[in-house]
Structure formats: C-alpha cells, structure tokens
Design a protein around this motif. Structure first.
Motif, short mmCIF file in Angstrom:
data_model
loop_
_atom_site.label_atom_id
_atom_site.label_comp_id
_atom_site.label_asym_id
_atom_site.label_seq_id
_atom_site.Cartn_x
_atom_site.Cartn_y
_atom_site.Cartn_z
N MET A 1 -9.59 -16.18 -20.89
CA MET A 1 -9.58 -14.65 -21.15
C MET A 1 -11.00 -13.91 -21.04
O MET A 1 -12.20 -14.57 -21.33
CB MET A 1 -8.84 -14.20 -22.47
N CYS A 2 -10.82 -12.73 -20.85
CA CYS A 2 -12.09 -11.87 -20.78
C CYS A 2 -12.86 -11.79 -22.25
O CYS A 2 -12.23 -11.41 -23.06
CB CYS A 2 -11.80 -10.58 -20.18
N GLY A 3 -14.10 -12.38 -21.85
CA GLY A 3 -14.95 -12.09 -23.24
C GLY A 3 -15.36 -10.79 -23.80
O GLY A 3 -15.62 -10.67 -24.84
N THR A 4 -15.12 -9.68 -23.00
CA THR A 4 -15.33 -8.48 -23.32
C THR A 4 -14.16 -7.72 -24.01
O THR A 4 -14.09 -7.38 -24.93
CB THR A 4 -15.69 -7.77 -22.07
N CYS A 5 -13.14 -7.86 -23.34
CA CYS A 5 -11.93 -6.98 -23.49
C CYS A 5 -10.61 -7.80 -23.76
O CYS A 5 -9.80 -7.25 -24.03
CB CYS A 5 -11.58 -5.94 -22.42
N CYS A 7 -9.01 -9.25 -21.14
CA CYS A 7 -8.38 -9.08 -20.22
C CYS A 7 -8.09 -10.24 -19.56
O CYS A 7 -8.61 -11.31 -19.49
CB CYS A 7 -9.01 -8.17 -19.42
N CYS A 162 -5.75 -5.29 -18.73
CA CYS A 162 -6.13 -4.46 -19.38
C CYS A 162 -6.46 -3.20 -18.73
O CYS A 162 -6.81 -2.13 -18.93
CB CYS A 162 -7.70 -4.64 -20.10
N CYS A 194 -11.94 -0.80 -18.81
CA CYS A 194 -11.76 -1.31 -17.51
C CYS A 194 -10.90 -0.02 -16.53
O CYS A 194 -11.46 -0.36 -15.27
CB CYS A 194 -10.62 -2.38 -17.84
N MET B 1 -16.61 -5.96 -18.97
CA MET B 1 -15.44 -5.18 -18.60
C MET B 1 -14.58 -5.99 -17.68
O MET B 1 -15.14 -6.44 -16.31
CB MET B 1 -16.07 -3.88 -18.05
N HIS B 2 -13.50 -6.28 -17.67
CA HIS B 2 -12.35 -6.73 -16.75
C HIS B 2 -12.96 -7.73 -15.97
O HIS B 2 -12.59 -8.16 -14.88
CB HIS B 2 -12.14 -5.59 -15.71
N GLU B 3 -13.93 -8.71 -16.91
CA GLU B 3 -14.51 -9.88 -16.21
C GLU B 3 -13.50 -10.84 -15.54
O GLU B 3 -13.46 -11.68 -14.54
CB GLU B 3 -15.67 -10.41 -16.95
N MET B 4 -12.27 -10.68 -16.29
CA MET B 4 -11.37 -11.87 -15.90
C MET B 4 -10.81 -11.52 -14.63
O MET B 4 -10.69 -12.61 -13.74
CB MET B 4 -10.23 -11.82 -16.80
N ALA B 43 -20.09 -12.66 -19.88
CA ALA B 43 -18.57 -12.75 -19.82
C ALA B 43 -18.03 -13.07 -18.36
O ALA B 43 -17.09 -13.93 -18.38
CB ALA B 43 -18.09 -11.22 -20.09
N PHE B 46 -18.19 -16.99 -18.32
CA PHE B 46 -17.20 -17.55 -19.26
C PHE B 46 -15.79 -17.63 -18.59
O PHE B 46 -15.09 -18.45 -18.59
CB PHE B 46 -17.15 -16.74 -20.40
N CYS B 47 -15.57 -16.40 -17.96
CA CYS B 47 -14.25 -16.34 -17.32
C CYS B 47 -14.20 -16.85 -15.86
O CYS B 47 -13.05 -17.43 -15.66
CB CYS B 47 -14.18 -14.70 -16.81
N ALA B 50 -13.47 -20.54 -16.50
CA ALA B 50 -12.05 -20.50 -16.91
C ALA B 50 -10.87 -20.78 -15.88
O ALA B 50 -10.19 -21.37 -15.56
CB ALA B 50 -11.48 -19.53 -17.97
#
Lengths: 290, 113
Positions: A1-5, A7, A162, A194, B1-4, B43, B46-47, B50
């Motif tokens: 999952m997104c480390g920030t939010c 998402c 998000c 986002c 922000m919305h990195e995933m 982030a 990290f994403c 994953a």
C-alpha cells in the motif's frame, strides 16, 4: 500500500459492478493512450539523486556497471500522468460536445460536500438536467442520499484507492443516461491530497473548506488549493461558535493560488447559496461559449 | 501522494515496453521525479517494491533522479527556480507564478535483458 496515504487500487466498483476496463492491474485502464511529447528544455541538475551520481555519462556507466554482458538500455521517456491526462482529454471532449458543465468537488472528509450537493440539486432540479458521480472507498450511502432528490447518481467505490481517475469517470459517464446540457457534479473521494493530481476532464475543481477545519489547510495542502478554481468556505453558520479566522483562511488560499475565487456559505442554513448558484450559472454560460 | 497508483503505472509502462522491445527481465528502472510533483521518493520505492513482486521487474533496482522546479512570474515574466509550489516572485514580489518545470514524473530509462 501507499506509504503516504494508504492508497491502493484493487476492487474498484462502479454502480456496484466491477467495470470490465478496470480489471487489469492498476486503477487506470486506458482506452486511447496518446503519444506524449515532453518539453524537456530544462537543464536537469542531478546532484540530488538518491543513489548514484547521475549526470548522463555517469548514469550510463551506472547502467553498464550493472552488467556488461546481457543488459541493454532502453530509453522510455514516458510521463506517468500522460495516460490519465489523455483519457481526461477524451472525457473533456465528450462533455464539450454535449454542452455539459462538469464540476469536480474535492475536500477533506466531513466538509459537507454531500449536504451542499443535495441542497444545490434541490435548488436547480426544476430548471436544469443534472447527474452526480459519487466517489468513496466504500458504501453506496452518498449516492443514495443524492437519489432522494430525484437526480440520477452513480457510485464509484474505489476500494483502497484514494482518488477518482479519468477512466473511472469515463466508465461511469457511460452508465449514466446523460442528456444534452446536463450539469454533472463529481464528488471526489474525501481527500485533500491525491485527487489534486488527477484530471477527470472537468471544467473546474471546486474545493470545499469548512470552518470547523483549520485556517491553514490551504498551506498544508497547497496542491489542491492550487488546482481549484473556486473555494467554498462552508458551515459559516457555525462561525459564532468557533475560533476560526475567515480573513486568514482566505489569505492563505490566495497565497497558494492568487487566482482562486471564494464564496462563503452554509449548506445547512442556505446562506450564501445564491452566490454559489450564480457562479454555476456563469460557469455554464462561459464554458458553453468556450 | 498516490504513490501506489503511480507505481502500478510504472509497471504498466514497463510491461508495454517489454511487449514492444521484447525483453523478459528488468534490472534497473530510472525514474525522473520533479521536485514540485508532490511525490515521495521513499514511498515510491516502497510501493514499486510491492507491485513489482512476481513480475518481470521483481528485484529491479530503482534509481530516482529528482529534477528541479522552475517557474515564471505572470506579472513580470521573470524565470526562476522554485522550491515550493507557491511563493513570491524574486524580482517583483507577485504571487502569480506559473510552474514551468518539475511537476512531472516519468520513466526515463530501463536496463533490461
């Protein structure tokens, strides 16, 4: 999952169904990816690279150092937002061709977006065809609230996502039977971060800030306040009970976005709604002219 | 922000390139992230880690190049580097600034085999 939010993007549901185009990995499935050019006229300074030194020569050697035998280097040069932007441009073309004004409502959770929307729909429904796209991670509650007004609504559940993106909106628009000249509201996922980055094809983003939040929200979340054309300062009926400095909130919004328009209102009491309805009418006139 | 979502878009771009360029494994991904793009490199790492698991980009090294922000003053046309998305013109003090660079993110190069 997104480390920030937090998402993620699995399990998007639109009107309770899994949209076929979104079933591939990722939130964005793309109808017509366009070739995208990059204005690459800025000298990159690469001193802040996180791993290797990265001027072009050393970058190449970094690649070569990985391996000399089988690796080859492929120049890709593709923008991450290009696909969403291309779909948003398609949506925008569709909206323009059908004389539709589309407003993307964005805010924190709990700012009163749905209450504002219900009041707006009730005020305009006698004279204006309208529809609503509702974005939330879970539940059909907001679309249900909208439907009590008699205005058609479709719910997009983004699952762990998000924000709404242009492909979700494109699909939702296909599901709504829209007539020429429809006024379409998109209530984005409650999130001040986002949704700022994702163009949906709307004419304008409208950010709602309620006076029960802090005056410094525009400084904390400048992306969103920069992206918005209009800020609605909501819940102004509560001002007598709060320690909220209206002038400071407005100054902060203008600091990050000098062009932003601002209307103070209360969706609960109805004060200030006339200015908001007049803004919509004016936007309809000017977007049709454009 | 919305990195995933963005990490998934990176992977999609890689998979599309793999079909066109005919490669099976990615060893290095070079990303360019603008300083004003509101994307956290950590982030993003990290994403990407994953989403790339079990794909042709599993264990690929991620190199992130941060590009500077730049803007132009809409009042006096001065051009300058920007550290934040908003501010005042260094020449005339106007807050009416337009970002001209550093708000994008792109996949720049891949090392593949």
């Amino acid at each position: 999952m997104c480390g920030t939010c937090g998402c993620g993007s699995l399990e998007v549901l639109i009107g309770g169904k899994r949209p076929p185009r979104l079933q591939s990995r990722g939130p964005v499935s793309f109808r017509t990816p366009k070739p995208h050019s990059h204005a690459d006229d800025v000298e990159h300074h690469h001193a802040q690279s996180f791993e290797q030194s990265t001027d072009n020569a050393s970058q190449l050697s970094a690649l070569q150092a990985l391996d000399s035998v089988q690796s080859r280097v492929i120049r890709v040069e593709r923008d991450l937002f290009a696909k969403n932007d291309a779909i948003a441009a398609n949506n925008r073309g569709f909206f323009a061709a059908h004389n539709m004004l589309v407003l993307n409502l964005v805010s924190s959770p709990g700012s009163g977006k749905t209450t504002l929307l219900v009041r707006t729909l009730n005020a305009l429904k006698a004279k204006q065809g309208m529809a609503v796209i509702e974005g939330d991670q879970q539940t059909d509650n907001d679309a249900e609230r909208i439907r009590t007004t008699g205005v058609p609504a479709i719910q997009i559940n983004t699952g762990k996502g998000c924000h709404l993106d242009a492909s979700m909106v494109g699909y939702a628009v296909e599901q709504l039977a829209l007539i020429e000249g429809t006024l379409l509201f998109i209530e984005n996922v409650g999130n001040l971060v986002c949704p700022a980055a994702f163009d949906l094809g709307e004419a304008a983003k409208v950010v709602i800030l309620s006076v029960t939040e802090g005056e410094d929200k525009p400084l904390k979340y400048p992306d969103m306040f920069r992206a918005a054309r209009l800020m609605l300062l909501n819940k102004c009926d509560l001002l007598p009970y709060l320690n909220f400095n209206v002038a400071e909130a407005i100054a902060n919004a203008q600091r990050v976005n000098p062009e932003i328009e601002i209307i103070q209102l209360s969706a609960q009491s109805g004060d200030g709604m006339d200015a908001w309805l007049a803004w919509i009418e004016n936007a309809q006139r000017t977007s049709v002219l454009a | 922000m919305h990195e995933m979502s963005l990490a998934e878009s990176v992977l999609q771009i890689i998979e599309e390139s793999a079909r066109v360029q005919n490669f099976k494994h990615v060893r290095l991904v070079v990303l360019e992230i603008g300083k004003l793009a509101a994307i956290e490199p950590d982030a993003m790492r990290f994403c990407f880690d994953a989403v790339s698991r079990g794909t042709l980009a599993e264990d690929a090294q991620l190199q992130i190049i941060e590009t500077p922000g730049a803007g132009i003053c809409l009042a006096c046309s001065a051009e300058f580097e920007m550290q934040e998305q908003y501010g005042l013109c260094a020449v005339c003090g106007s807050p009416r600034l337009k970002i001209t660079a550093g708000n994008h993110m792109r996949v720049k190069d891949l090392a593949v085999e």
